[in-house]
Design a protein around this motif. Structure first.
Motif, PDB file in Angstrom:
ATOM      1  N   TRP A 317      15.692  -8.035  14.723  1.00 23.50           N
ATOM      2  CA  TRP A 317      16.286  -6.904  15.439  1.00 23.50           C
ATOM      3  C   TRP A 317      17.500  -6.344  14.686  1.00 23.50           C
ATOM      4  O   TRP A 317      17.673  -5.134  14.561  1.00 23.50           O
ATOM      5  CB  TRP A 317      16.691  -7.333  16.853  1.00 23.50           C
ATOM      6  CG  TRP A 317      17.662  -6.394  17.499  1.00 23.50           C
ATOM      7  CD1 TRP A 317      19.004  -6.544  17.641  1.00 23.50           C
ATOM      8  CD2 TRP A 317      17.352  -5.105  18.059  1.00 23.50           C
ATOM      9  NE1 TRP A 317      19.567  -5.458  18.251  1.00 23.50           N
ATOM     10  CE2 TRP A 317      18.572  -4.557  18.521  1.00 23.50           C
ATOM     11  CE3 TRP A 317      16.184  -4.376  18.204  1.00 23.50           C
ATOM     12  CZ2 TRP A 317      18.641  -3.304  19.125  1.00 23.50           C
ATOM     13  CZ3 TRP A 317      16.258  -3.119  18.810  1.00 23.50           C
ATOM     14  CH2 TRP A 317      17.467  -2.607  19.266  1.00 23.50           C
ATOM     15  N   GLU A 318      18.346  -7.239  14.154  1.00 21.88           N
ATOM     16  CA  GLU A 318      19.565  -6.805  13.470  1.00 21.88           C
ATOM     17  C   GLU A 318      19.229  -5.913  12.274  1.00 21.88           C
ATOM     18  O   GLU A 318      19.921  -4.931  12.011  1.00 21.88           O
ATOM     19  CB  GLU A 318      20.376  -8.011  13.003  1.00 21.88           C
ATOM     20  CG  GLU A 318      20.965  -8.854  14.121  1.00 21.88           C
ATOM     21  CD  GLU A 318      19.937  -9.776  14.781  1.00 21.88           C
ATOM     22  OE1 GLU A 318      20.243 -10.309  15.860  1.00 21.88           O
ATOM     23  OE2 GLU A 318      18.824  -9.942  14.223  1.00 21.88           O
ATOM     24  N   GLU A 319      18.154  -6.254  11.558  1.00 20.99           N
ATOM     25  CA  GLU A 319      17.775  -5.462  10.393  1.00 20.99           C
ATOM     26  C   GLU A 319      17.246  -4.090  10.813  1.00 20.99           C
ATOM     27  O   GLU A 319      17.571  -3.066  10.190  1.00 20.99           O
ATOM     28  CB  GLU A 319      16.718  -6.200   9.568  1.00 20.99           C
ATOM     29  CG  GLU A 319      16.393  -5.515   8.252  1.00 20.99           C
ATOM     30  CD  GLU A 319      15.399  -6.278   7.405  1.00 20.99           C
ATOM     31  OE1 GLU A 319      14.828  -5.659   6.474  1.00 20.99           O
ATOM     32  OE2 GLU A 319      15.174  -7.481   7.654  1.00 20.99           O
ATOM     33  N   GLN A 322      20.107  -1.960  11.821  1.00 25.24           N
ATOM     34  CA  GLN A 322      20.876  -1.502  10.662  1.00 25.24           C
ATOM     35  C   GLN A 322      20.185  -0.324   9.979  1.00 25.24           C
ATOM     36  O   GLN A 322      20.835   0.621   9.528  1.00 25.24           O
ATOM     37  CB  GLN A 322      21.062  -2.679   9.690  1.00 25.24           C
ATOM     38  CG  GLN A 322      22.226  -2.517   8.724  1.00 25.24           C
ATOM     39  CD  GLN A 322      21.819  -1.934   7.385  1.00 25.24           C
ATOM     40  OE1 GLN A 322      20.652  -1.994   6.998  1.00 25.24           O
ATOM     41  NE2 GLN A 322      22.771  -1.358   6.673  1.00 25.24           N
TER      42      GLN A 322
END
Length: 512
Positions: A317-319, A322
């Motif tokens: 999710w973080e990628e 971003q």
């Protein structure tokens, strides 16, 4: 205009102008629609909904809204008891204590707007659901508006969702970057997980009060849906609450576009939409095609069993988040690390820290204005936000990105966060880092270059930077920020000079 002013008076003309979107001094039926809807209580079906009538036998998705109102004590103006601010100006904010619609049932196929175009099927490859139509050159949309324009196309579903929070969402913000961006986070044979980010805002006041704009930093979330959009497995939309400030507020003090405006920021604990479960058929058929009751003989709802999704491709999710952030803000092509982490990384890589310290956030719609946040009386706005101007000009220019990537570790911080870090004595080193930064800070934004031990070797205030880059080269007295002839853009040239001067001053440290 004079005749209209004579007929309507200042405040009447202000309301009329807020509806007269093409400024021809006539209200078309389309322009009058918000008033008609307000008086009759009936909203006609929009064209975009008429164009594609979803299958009434299709699946429906139940969504609940969770909302905790803004914490008034987090507003800067609360420190002096909202001195000089009329109760009426904040009435729309104070009265917004619950979602407009705690629950809503939508057709699954309405979420088709979140599906990727055919040329965006790679993981993390972003596309625009609602394109941003503004940039630093086009300027901004009018502050003098109460009622959102009718949503069209893919705006409709986002407008429906945001209307669960408040009846007047604007799916296109007044400032860039507007719109909604998405990317595929995971893919299976029949399903996608789509990550998305939306920039939208709300108008909290209605006539006879003046406009009050409520702009969350961002809405983000994900949807798990079938590739033909007939079934939605999961949906969540929320305003991130992980930073100490996440909402920008601006309100007018007069009946014209050039009227004084007050600006503040604050913290919203919760603003979230979530599906109660997967979408289910509105009508259930047996194996012979006959309609059957949705409840079993005992009166309990029929329980559906859904197959487990096996993802063939997925990314964290973080990628995905971003990737969406970079699509909205090209300056984030280089990483901006959390404050303390930036110093640790700089020490390990023997680089300088390029730090931006501001009153409001750099990478969402909680932005800092160049003046007037604490002025009494408020100064005339709109003025371009210095944080906003930086991120849309110098920080996303190729020469700056290249130099920052090569020689610096970058970070941005809220003043409030560093004040808290400074007062936290559990880690004296971090406390000292925050103190060294705050000693150099001047409102509204300070750009700082420092050594990994926190020593500040160069800094420049954003207002001063914007002032000198708007001047003619021959009028700039300072030799430190002299213009380079290699770049046509004085802002880029000056910021490059600032960074290079920092590197020059740090040479003794970097060589040791």
């Amino acid at each position: 205009q004079e005749l209209a002013l004579k007929s309507l008076g200042n405040e009447g003309l202000f309301l009329f102008s807020s509806l007269d979107t093409n400024k021809d001094l006539y209200l078309s039926p389309e322009e009058f629609k918000p008033i008609a809807e307000k008086l009759t209580g009936v909203a006609p079906v929009s064209e975009s909904e008429e164009e594609e009538m979803p299958d009434p036998d299709g699946e429906t998705l139940s969504i609940v809204a969770k909302f905790q109102p803004l914490v008034m004590e987090t507003m800067t103006k609360s420190k002096d008891g909202f001195l000089g601010i009329s109760h009426v100006a904040l009435s729309g904010l104070r009265n917004w204590t619950a979602p407009a619609a705690p629950m809503s049932v939508l057709l699954a196929r309405q979420f088709k707007a979140f599906l990727p175009p055919k040329n965006k099927l790679d993981l993390g490859d972003p596309w625009w659901i609602i394109p941003s139509e503004l940039n630093i050159f086009t300027g901004y949309l009018s502050n003098n508006r109460f009622y959102p324009p009718p949503p069209k196309g893919k705006e409709v579903i986002i407008h429906k969702l945001l209307s669960m929070f408040h009846p007047r969402p604007f799916v296109k913000t007044r400032f860039a970057p507007q719109g909604a961006v998405a990317c595929i986070q995971a893919s299976s044979s029949f399903y996608y997980t789509i990550a998305f980010r939306i920039h939208a805002e709300f108008q909290l006041n209605e006539p006879p009060n003046f406009p009050f704009w409520f702009s969350p930093g961002q809405f983000t979330g994900y949807i798990v849906l079938s590739k033909d959009s007939s079934h939605v497995r999961d949906f969540r939309l929320f305003v991130p609450n992980n930073r100490s400030l996440n909402v920008d507020m601006e309100w007018l003090y007069g009946a014209s576009e050039s009227s004084n405006m007050e600006v503040d920021i604050g913290y919203l604990p919760q603003m979230e939409l979530e599906s109660t479960g997967p979408s289910i058929p509105a009508v259930i058929h047996d194996e012979n095609g006959n309609v059957i009751d949705s409840r079993d003989p005992s009166g309990e709802p029929i329980q559906f069993v859904f197959e487990e999704i096996t993802w063939q491709q997925e990314m964290p999710w973080e990628e995905a988040a971003q990737r969406l952030e970079v699509a909205m803000y090209p300056f984030k092509k280089i990483s901006y690390l959390p404050f303390t982490e930036a110093f640790e990384r700089a020490k390990a890589e023997k680089k300088l820290v390029h730090s931006i310290l501001l009153w409001g956030a750099l990478d969402d719609h909680v932005v800092t204005v160049t003046s007037g946040n604490t002025a009494k009386p408020p100064v005339p706005l709109p003025v371009p936000g210095s944080g906003r101007t930086l991120r849309e000009t110098v920080l996303e220019s190729s020469p700056i990105l290249a130099l920052l990537n090569e020689s610096f570790i970058s970070s941005w911080s809220l003043v409030k966060e560093l004040e808290e870090l400074q007062s936290n004595r559990e880690n004296e080193f971090y406390s000292k880092l925050a103190q060294l930064h705050l000693e150099k800070y001047n409102f509204p934004v300070e750009m700082i270059i420092c050594l990994p031990n926190g020593t500040v070797i160069h800094h420049i205030n954003a207002n001063y930077f914007l002032d000198i880059t708007s001047m003619k080269p021959e009028d700039v007295e300072s030799s430190i920020f002299s213009f380079s002839t290699n770049f046509e853009d004085p802002s880029t040239a000056t910021y490059l000079q600032f960074l290079k001067e920092g590197l020059q001053r740090a040479k003794p440290y970097l060589q040791s």
